[in-house]
Design a protein around this motif. Sequence first.
Motif, PDB file in Angstrom:
ATOM      1  N   PHE A  66      41.104  44.966  49.167  1.00  0.00           N
ATOM      2  CA  PHE A  66      40.638  43.824  48.369  1.00  0.00           C
ATOM      3  C   PHE A  66      40.954  44.049  46.893  1.00  0.00           C
ATOM      4  O   PHE A  66      41.408  43.133  46.192  1.00  0.00           O
ATOM      5  CB  PHE A  66      39.136  43.625  48.572  1.00  0.00           C
ATOM      6  CG  PHE A  66      38.649  42.234  48.282  1.00  0.00           C
ATOM      7  CD1 PHE A  66      38.883  41.203  49.179  1.00  0.00           C
ATOM      8  CD2 PHE A  66      37.950  41.947  47.119  1.00  0.00           C
ATOM      9  CE1 PHE A  66      38.430  39.912  48.937  1.00  0.00           C
ATOM     10  CE2 PHE A  66      37.479  40.661  46.859  1.00  0.00           C
ATOM     11  CZ  PHE A  66      37.721  39.645  47.766  1.00  0.00           C
ATOM     12  N   ASN A 118      43.887  41.818  44.729  1.00  0.00           N
ATOM     13  CA  ASN A 118      43.456  41.062  43.547  1.00  0.00           C
ATOM     14  C   ASN A 118      44.141  41.536  42.273  1.00  0.00           C
ATOM     15  O   ASN A 118      44.461  40.731  41.395  1.00  0.00           O
ATOM     16  CB  ASN A 118      41.933  41.143  43.394  1.00  0.00           C
ATOM     17  CG  ASN A 118      41.213  40.178  44.316  1.00  0.00           C
ATOM     18  OD1 ASN A 118      41.284  38.966  44.160  1.00  0.00           O
ATOM     19  ND2 ASN A 118      40.526  40.713  45.314  1.00  0.00           N
ATOM     20  N   GLU A 123      47.979  40.419  42.586  1.00  0.00           N
ATOM     21  CA  GLU A 123      48.129  38.971  42.499  1.00  0.00           C
ATOM     22  C   GLU A 123      48.181  38.519  41.034  1.00  0.00           C
ATOM     23  O   GLU A 123      48.963  37.648  40.670  1.00  0.00           O
ATOM     24  CB  GLU A 123      46.943  38.322  43.208  1.00  0.00           C
ATOM     25  CG  GLU A 123      47.163  36.892  43.631  1.00  0.00           C
ATOM     26  CD  GLU A 123      46.038  36.423  44.544  1.00  0.00           C
ATOM     27  OE1 GLU A 123      46.346  35.829  45.585  1.00  0.00           O
ATOM     28  OE2 GLU A 123      44.861  36.664  44.229  1.00  0.00           O
ATOM     29  N   GLN A 124      47.360  39.123  40.211  1.00  0.00           N
ATOM     30  CA  GLN A 124      47.294  38.730  38.807  1.00  0.00           C
ATOM     31  C   GLN A 124      48.286  39.480  37.932  1.00  0.00           C
ATOM     32  O   GLN A 124      48.611  39.034  36.827  1.00  0.00           O
ATOM     33  CB  GLN A 124      45.871  38.965  38.266  1.00  0.00           C
ATOM     34  CG  GLN A 124      44.823  38.081  38.921  1.00  0.00           C
ATOM     35  CD  GLN A 124      43.440  38.342  38.350  1.00  0.00           C
ATOM     36  OE1 GLN A 124      43.256  38.390  37.144  1.00  0.00           O
ATOM     37  NE2 GLN A 124      42.463  38.516  39.230  1.00  0.00           N
ATOM     38  N   TRP A 181      37.607  32.874  48.635  1.00  0.00           N
ATOM     39  CA  TRP A 181      38.764  33.780  48.630  1.00  0.00           C
ATOM     40  C   TRP A 181      39.481  33.745  49.973  1.00  0.00           C
ATOM     41  O   TRP A 181      40.704  33.647  50.034  1.00  0.00           O
ATOM     42  CB  TRP A 181      38.296  35.202  48.311  1.00  0.00           C
ATOM     43  CG  TRP A 181      39.391  36.167  47.961  1.00  0.00           C
ATOM     44  CD1 TRP A 181      39.863  36.469  46.716  1.00  0.00           C
ATOM     45  CD2 TRP A 181      40.158  36.979  48.876  1.00  0.00           C
ATOM     46  NE1 TRP A 181      40.862  37.400  46.794  1.00  0.00           N
ATOM     47  CE2 TRP A 181      41.066  37.740  48.111  1.00  0.00           C
ATOM     48  CE3 TRP A 181      40.163  37.132  50.262  1.00  0.00           C
ATOM     49  CZ2 TRP A 181      41.967  38.643  48.677  1.00  0.00           C
ATOM     50  CZ3 TRP A 181      41.065  38.024  50.837  1.00  0.00           C
ATOM     51  CH2 TRP A 181      41.956  38.767  50.051  1.00  0.00           C
ATOM     52  N   GLU A 205      48.843  39.998  52.830  1.00  0.00           N
ATOM     53  CA  GLU A 205      48.687  39.826  51.377  1.00  0.00           C
ATOM     54  C   GLU A 205      49.214  41.049  50.629  1.00  0.00           C
ATOM     55  O   GLU A 205      49.824  40.922  49.558  1.00  0.00           O
ATOM     56  CB  GLU A 205      47.223  39.580  51.021  1.00  0.00           C
ATOM     57  CG  GLU A 205      46.693  38.221  51.440  1.00  0.00           C
ATOM     58  CD  GLU A 205      47.274  37.084  50.609  1.00  0.00           C
ATOM     59  OE1 GLU A 205      47.310  37.188  49.380  1.00  0.00           O
ATOM     60  OE2 GLU A 205      47.702  36.082  51.223  1.00  0.00           O
ATOM     61  N   TRP A 208      33.418  43.643  48.571  1.00  0.00           N
ATOM     62  CA  TRP A 208      34.211  42.575  47.942  1.00  0.00           C
ATOM     63  C   TRP A 208      33.874  42.454  46.458  1.00  0.00           C
ATOM     64  O   TRP A 208      34.766  42.335  45.615  1.00  0.00           O
ATOM     65  CB  TRP A 208      33.966  41.221  48.612  1.00  0.00           C
ATOM     66  CG  TRP A 208      33.974  41.170  50.107  1.00  0.00           C
ATOM     67  CD1 TRP A 208      33.087  40.498  50.901  1.00  0.00           C
ATOM     68  CD2 TRP A 208      34.900  41.778  51.019  1.00  0.00           C
ATOM     69  NE1 TRP A 208      33.390  40.665  52.229  1.00  0.00           N
ATOM     70  CE2 TRP A 208      34.490  41.441  52.344  1.00  0.00           C
ATOM     71  CE3 TRP A 208      36.014  42.595  50.859  1.00  0.00           C
ATOM     72  CZ2 TRP A 208      35.172  41.880  53.478  1.00  0.00           C
ATOM     73  CZ3 TRP A 208      36.686  43.047  51.995  1.00  0.00           C
ATOM     74  CH2 TRP A 208      36.270  42.685  53.266  1.00  0.00           C
ATOM     75  N   TYR A 221      36.443  43.367  43.484  1.00  0.00           N
ATOM     76  CA  TYR A 221      36.895  42.261  42.628  1.00  0.00           C
ATOM     77  C   TYR A 221      36.659  42.591  41.152  1.00  0.00           C
ATOM     78  O   TYR A 221      37.543  42.378  40.310  1.00  0.00           O
ATOM     79  CB  TYR A 221      36.149  40.975  42.988  1.00  0.00           C
ATOM     80  CG  TYR A 221      36.535  39.804  42.101  1.00  0.00           C
ATOM     81  CD1 TYR A 221      37.688  39.063  42.366  1.00  0.00           C
ATOM     82  CD2 TYR A 221      35.764  39.452  40.997  1.00  0.00           C
ATOM     83  CE1 TYR A 221      38.065  38.006  41.545  1.00  0.00           C
ATOM     84  CE2 TYR A 221      36.123  38.402  40.169  1.00  0.00           C
ATOM     85  CZ  TYR A 221      37.276  37.691  40.444  1.00  0.00           C
ATOM     86  OH  TYR A 221      37.644  36.642  39.613  1.00  0.00           O
ATOM     87  N   SER A 276      39.145  44.990  39.895  1.00  0.00           N
ATOM     88  CA  SER A 276      40.455  44.334  39.669  1.00  0.00           C
ATOM     89  C   SER A 276      40.445  43.566  38.359  1.00  0.00           C
ATOM     90  O   SER A 276      41.428  43.591  37.601  1.00  0.00           O
ATOM     91  CB  SER A 276      40.808  43.428  40.841  1.00  0.00           C
ATOM     92  OG  SER A 276      40.001  42.269  40.861  1.00  0.00           O
ATOM     93  N   GLN A 277      39.348  42.879  38.067  1.00  0.00           N
ATOM     94  CA  GLN A 277      39.249  42.114  36.818  1.00  0.00           C
ATOM     95  C   GLN A 277      39.249  43.038  35.611  1.00  0.00           C
ATOM     96  O   GLN A 277      39.862  42.740  34.587  1.00  0.00           O
ATOM     97  CB  GLN A 277      37.972  41.253  36.821  1.00  0.00           C
ATOM     98  CG  GLN A 277      37.941  40.172  37.866  1.00  0.00           C
ATOM     99  CD  GLN A 277      39.141  39.222  37.763  1.00  0.00           C
ATOM    100  OE1 GLN A 277      40.071  39.290  38.548  1.00  0.00           O
ATOM    101  NE2 GLN A 277      39.084  38.366  36.761  1.00  0.00           N
TER     102      GLN A 277
END
Length: 407
Positions: free
Chosen positions: A21, A25, A28-29, A94, A127, A395, A399, A402-403
């Motif tokens: 996860f 993430n 993807e960004q 998501w 993914e 999750w 997340y 990742s941010q």
Amino acid sequence: MENFNTDLDIAIIGGGAAGFFAAINIAEQNPNLTIAILERGKTGLQKVKISGGGRCNVTHAEFIPSELVTNYPRGEKELLGPFHTFMTGDTIAWFEERGIELKIEEDGRMFPVSNSSQTIIDCFINEAKKHHVKVLYNHSVKSISTEAYGFTLKTNQEDIFCKKLIIATGSNPKIWNLLSDLGHTIVAPVPSLFTFDIKDERIKDIPGVVAKDVEVKVLETDLESEGPLLVTHVGMSAPAILKLSAFGAVELARLDYNFKIAINFICHDGEQCMDALKTIKQDFAKKTVSNSTQFNLPKRLWKKLVIASNINETERWADLNKNQLEALVDQLTNAVFKVTGKSTFKEEFVTAGGIDLKEINFKTFESKRIPNLYFAGEVINVDAVTGGFNFQNAWTSAYIVSQSINS
């Protein structure tokens, strides 16, 4: 072994739910980053595969952060802020964005509509490929050392340098030892979700019986819970017991899993129960007690409790004396059972313990001790009751990691 550049922007130790996860993430960004997941086994996502009996209990239909955190015996206070950032609804969205619809079951657990954990596994694998995340299987990490600009990971296959490191291994004593060597405090692990071993005539020969609403207390402690109770071949299980095992994990370990519980099978106090029984005694005077089940209890359990009250199988309600009625009240509202051990879910083993929560910044899930070291999932001292809550922690923490890395 696949040849791969061993200089990475980000390495993730642990090829489970939280690891995938986080990787997806981040990639993807920020598609220019080189990211690899290091998985010690031949395949990853094994806990996802067996979760919820092979259906994958993705999360739980609780949408208020202050209510959601009450399901975490360890982490309740710390997760409140993170759940305001990434919550159950965000998890649902998501997966929906990736073509996976979730459904809510009667008890609030949420599963993919397909009823197959393979749906979730395929999503993560696809993914990861789509966003060029490398998954390095059979990579067991032997040591972690800090460098001026990152970390060196020695594995059984190769040495890997990374600028940022995410630990997403779940409850892993070997990794905890490596993190301890780096200066982190590890809260000693103890089992968190387990059933109670009980040998007692009152539950002998009735495995599979479920009492829907009971209250359970651990005697000589402040531990108590309520909910369904399941009689098993070795004792008792279901939410009423599992909640006690989670919230009482440390205390029950200290008692060496030998203690007594008191069960109120009907959620009435003794006086209410006696009043009800006196009315039943009049209304059903000519009926045998053992064959006229009351309080919506399962028939087999009712018979066992009647026998334990010194009422034989042929006695009628009219024949009951005061002592028998009092004994029946006691069995219904305050039945004491001796617990002599525990049985864990071997595949879905959950522990309390891990990285001390005081050493983590919960706005980023970054180590307070070591810059650019992040944690996701159960490697930290957070655990939950059964029902999808441990995955929601995975999750949310992944997340936020990742941010933080992408900011």
